[in-house]
Design an enzyme around this catalytic site. Structure first.
Site, PDB file in Angstrom:
ATOM      1  N   TRP A   1       0.840  -1.311  -0.068  1.00 55.86           N
ATOM      2  CA  TRP A   1      -0.049   0.134   0.070  1.00 55.86           C
ATOM      3  C   TRP A   1       1.023   1.391  -0.113  1.00 55.86           C
ATOM      4  O   TRP A   1       0.540   2.195  -0.667  1.00 55.86           O
ATOM      5  CB  TRP A   1      -0.968  -0.087   1.336  1.00 55.86           C
ATOM      6  N   HIS A   2       2.112   1.360   0.717  1.00 58.21           N
ATOM      7  CA  HIS A   2       3.072   2.276   0.609  1.00 58.21           C
ATOM      8  C   HIS A   2       3.599   2.731  -0.563  1.00 58.21           C
ATOM      9  O   HIS A   2       3.944   3.849  -0.736  1.00 58.21           O
ATOM     10  CB  HIS A   2       4.102   2.132   2.030  1.00 58.21           C
ATOM     11  N   GLY A   3       3.825   1.737  -1.430  1.00 59.37           N
ATOM     12  CA  GLY A   3       4.536   2.281  -2.761  1.00 59.37           C
ATOM     13  C   GLY A   3       4.723   0.913  -3.301  1.00 59.37           C
ATOM     14  O   GLY A   3       4.876  -0.213  -2.871  1.00 59.37           O
TER      15      GLY A   3
END
Length: 477
Positions: free
Chosen positions: A325-327
């Protein structure tokens, strides 16, 4: 528009005055003002992506009504699936298209096939991960009958696009935020004053702590191949405080600003670096995201109801998904995997809920055991943060390898004494107030002492803050 910009310092008082002195007759008028202000706030970044935000709002608004009006479970599930697929489709395209294409090409290359891939120069719409999750939680809650579909478009649009939380959270739930939007708000002086304290503390953490750590961290990580191992260790520690000051600072400002408008947002941080194990850390770090994955992924997968194997599987899934989700980089996935590995001993021994209360509850200082636990937890967290900050897995691996080299006991080239002293001040203030809502919720002292303290914080901000328009780290997620 950044919270730490002159534009926002002009924008906020104007909206505040209009909200309480012009549009205060009916809360519906206030909601329309908030919607207009939120759209303007977002358009200041890139007006073209405002239409994507509006499309997402319209999609989930209509999907919620269609789900509630469905005559069968199958029809309701169709509209839920449609909303989820379109939302995740947009998120996947803007955030992960190049990652998947490059990873597929590398996979083919491993089998001896050369693939010419078509990469896109895509600008990631700021806040897309956050407002997408707002919409997803809403349609899922309507489908699960936890909440009725919202018929007032303005109210729903404010829920998704409310400017304090629009670009970096916290990730709100319709069950918590919508009821506040749907009722009259009365100005509460104490709530507003405490909101200002929280805003002040957020600016301190962002502009004094995070923005002073940032250039030092960038210098160390960019030159990790030639840096002294001790400097590399210092760089990892500084990044831990950079990302904490940056993200929790944003959250404090967001919550404080919202309180000026009589709306309480979900608490997103609860002094995570005072955690005694990794499970406690994740109950205190980015709380809204952790609880979102718990409620909408972990529990639907079976949660902790199954055997140990299911618990381990589900824990790895939520940590890996959280990392992704972060990248769109393998570094984030490994960061999530590392945290899952840290979590395993606690899960297997059924000790993941052992540290519920704050460290040193009701005491001035923690016990020796608690102090040692906090140091160990912070250490392993810093190791994981190296992967989070690194540009590639290879860089993270070599960074850690150089720290663990034989020169680890050498003297550092230089020490960032000023920045370390400011970090120490932040930790001291937060330790004193660790049982309260935020770092500047100081109630135990006389009023004149508190005022003098706030003036001192303002002076430190004016004296040591980095006043460049430094973006918040989580804008890229």
């Amino acid at each position: 528009m950044l919270f730490n910009s002159i534009g926002f310092l002009i924008f906020l008082p104007i909206v505040f005055c209009l909200y309480w002195f012009v549009f205060n007759k009916k809360f519906q008028h206030q909601n329309r003002l908030l919607l207009f202000a939120s759209f303007y706030f977002y358009a200041c970044w890139d007006w073209r992506f405002l239409f994507l935000l509006m499309f997402s709002i319209g999609l989930d608004y209509l999907s919620g009504i269609k789900i509630e009006n469905s005559r069968s479970k199958k029809e309701a599930k169709f509209w839920l699936t449609l909303s989820i697929v379109i939302n995740l489709g947009f998120l996947g395209f803007f955030k992960y298209y190049n990652f998947f294409v490059e990873s597929f090409a590398e996979l083919l290359g491993g089998f001896g096939f050369k693939a010419n891939v078509w990469l896109l120069n895509i600008i990631l719409p700021v806040g897309i991960s956050f407002y997408t999750f707002h919409g997803l939680s809403y349609v899922i809650d309507v489908y699960k009958k936890r909440i009725s579909a919202e018929r007032n478009f303005t109210d729903y649009a404010v829920f998704v696009s409310y400017f304090p939380l629009l670009v970096a959270g916290p990730i709100e739930r319709a069950t918590h935020l919508l009821p506040q939007i749907q009722k009259e708000r009365i100005f509460n002086y104490e709530q507003a004053v405490d909101g200002m304290r929280q805003i002040l503390w957020g600016f301190f953490k962002k502009m004094v702590i995070a923005d002073n750590c940032a250039p030092l961290v960038n210098e160390i990580f960019n030159n990790y191949q030639t840096e002294n191992p001790v400097n590399l260790a210092i760089g990892a520690v500084l990044f831990a405080f950079q990302i904490y000051g940056d993200f929790s600072g944003y959250s404090d400002i967001a919550l404080g600003v919202s309180r000026l408008f009589g709306i309480e947002l979900l608490k997103n941080f609860s002094f995570p670096y005072f955690s005694r194990d990794i499970a406690e850390f994740w109950r205190r770090w980015h709380i809204s995201l952790s609880s979102w994955f718990r409620d909408y992924l972990y529990i639907p997968l079976g949660g902790s109801k199954g055997g140990l194997a299911m618990k381990i599987r589900n824990t790895f899934i939520i940590f890996l998904v959280s990392g992704f989700w972060h990248g769109a980089n393998w570094t984030f996935i490994i960061w999530g995997g590392l945290n899952a590995l840290y979590f395993m001993p606690l899960l297997i021994m059924n000790k993941n809920r052992q540290n519920i209360e704050v460290a040193g509850q009701g005491k001035i200082l923690p016990s020796f055991k608690e102090c040692l636990q906090m140091i160990i937890t912070f250490f392993v967290t810093c190791i994981a943060w190296i992967f989070f900050r690194a540009e590639s897995v290879s860089q993270a691996y070599h960074y850690i390898a150089r720290i663990l080299s034989k020169d680890i006991f050498s003297f550092p080239n230089s020490l960032p004494v000023k920045t370390m002293a400011l970090i120490g001040l932040m930790l001291l203030i937060e330790w004193i107030n660790r049982e309260r809502f935020h770092g500047l919720e100081i109630k135990r002292f006389r009023p004149w002492i508190r005022r003098a303290f706030y003036i001192a914080i303002i002076y430190i901000i004016l004296r040591y803050a980095n006043f460049g328009n430094n973006e918040f780290i989580y804008f890229q997620f």
